[in-house]
Design an enzyme around this catalytic site. Structure first.
Site, short mmCIF file in Angstrom:
data_model
loop_
_atom_site.label_atom_id
_atom_site.label_comp_id
_atom_site.label_asym_id
_atom_site.label_seq_id
_atom_site.Cartn_x
_atom_site.Cartn_y
_atom_site.Cartn_z
N SER A 1 0.85 -1.18 0.00
CA SER A 1 0.00 0.00 0.00
C SER A 1 0.89 1.23 0.00
O SER A 1 2.05 1.18 0.41
CB SER A 1 -0.89 0.01 1.24
OG SER A 1 -1.56 1.25 1.39
N TYR B 1 -2.60 -1.05 10.15
CA TYR B 1 -2.62 -1.42 8.74
C TYR B 1 -1.32 -0.99 8.08
O TYR B 1 -0.68 -1.75 7.36
CB TYR B 1 -3.82 -0.77 8.06
CG TYR B 1 -3.89 -0.98 6.57
CD1 TYR B 1 -4.43 -2.15 6.04
CD2 TYR B 1 -3.43 0.00 5.68
CE1 TYR B 1 -4.51 -2.34 4.67
CE2 TYR B 1 -3.50 -0.19 4.31
CZ TYR B 1 -4.05 -1.35 3.80
OH TYR B 1 -4.11 -1.55 2.44
N LYS C 1 1.83 -3.13 6.14
CA LYS C 1 2.25 -2.85 4.77
C LYS C 1 3.71 -2.41 4.69
O LYS C 1 4.41 -2.74 3.73
CB LYS C 1 1.33 -1.79 4.14
CG LYS C 1 -0.13 -2.25 4.02
CD LYS C 1 -0.26 -3.56 3.26
CE LYS C 1 -1.70 -3.97 3.05
NZ LYS C 1 -1.83 -5.21 2.26
#
Length: 257
Positions: free
Chosen positions: A137, A150, A154
């Protein structure tokens, strides 16, 4: 000729979103595609593209190995592994921290890539060729205050890709990461209108699939490719890190006489 023509590809998380878009694009480019997902909707996508579906929980090493073996059993080989399965963050980091969701986040977003790499490399090392794409990401290249956990998974995926790539390069295997900005997928859900209202672009999953094919065509390794709404796609230029070598100008004290 397309870099996909005649290839066999495995796509985790291929039942919807980015994974489904990649599966469709690869199939249209001449690849035979195996969709690995926990969602049975993947069977519908597989039928649509004349591919195959295998139920796969990427958080389990055994499931990843089974998915790879299914691809080789059905189509005789495996050339590309797209480790795309992922989930979004729920709750806050401080006020609404949920340890059980944190474990799920790491299991899918990071363990899924680690296990997928191991499973694919078993085949790729034996045949002396293969390409691995991991979906990270843009949040893995910068800070993400709204989704710190999150972002942490990533960042870890990008670090893993960059660190594994040189280890397997002499085996004929490439390892790269896709780093999309906000993409119109189920992970964003009802947040899409709010993101758009802030003037932030929300791209289609097909844009990620387009960049995925370009990464394979370029043939590089150890790279992280941002997927953003402007400019030509290309690998991210990581800054130089400070040298860890001894200072050549350091004065060494003379030994006492």
């Amino acid at each position: 000729m397309s870099p996909l023509d005649g290839k066999v590809a495995l796509v985790t998380g291929g039942a919807s979103g980015i994974g489904a878009a990649i599966a469709r694009r690869f199939a249209s480019g001449g690849a035979r595609v195996v969709i690995a997902d926990v969602d049975p909707v993947g069977e519908t996508v597989a039928r649509e593209i004349a591919g195959a579906f295998v139920r796969t929980d990427v958080a389990r090493l055994a499931d990843n190995i089974a998915a790879v073996r299914t691809a080789t059993k059905l189509f005789g080989s495996l050339d590309i592994a797209v480790l795309n399965a992922g989930i979004g963050e729920q709750g806050g980091f401080i006020e609404d921290f949920r340890p059980e969701h944190y474990r799920d986040l790491v299991s899918v977003n990071l363990d899924g890539v680690v296990y997928g790499l191991h499973a694919a490399l078993e085949i790729f090392t034996e045949q002396g060729s293969g390409a691995i794409l991991a979906t990270a990401s843009l949040a893995g290249l910068s800070e993400s205050p709204m989704n710190p956990l999150y972002a942490a998974t990533k960042h870890a995926v990008i670090g893993l890709v960059r660190s594994v790539a040189p280890v397997v390069a002499d085996r004929g295997v490439t390892v790269n990461a896709l780093c999309p900005t906000f993409i119109d997928t189920p992970i964003l859900g009802e947040a899409i209108p709010f993101i758009s209202d802030m003037g932030v672009a929300v791209l289609s999953p097909e844009r990620v699939a387009e960049v995925a094919e370009l990464v394979l065509a370029r043939g590089g390794t150890g790279q992280a490719w941002p997927v953003v709404p402007h400019g030509e796609p290309g690998p991210f230029a990581f800054p130089d890190i400070p040298s860890i070598m001894s200072d050549p100008n350091r004065q060494v004290p003379e030994a006492a006489s």
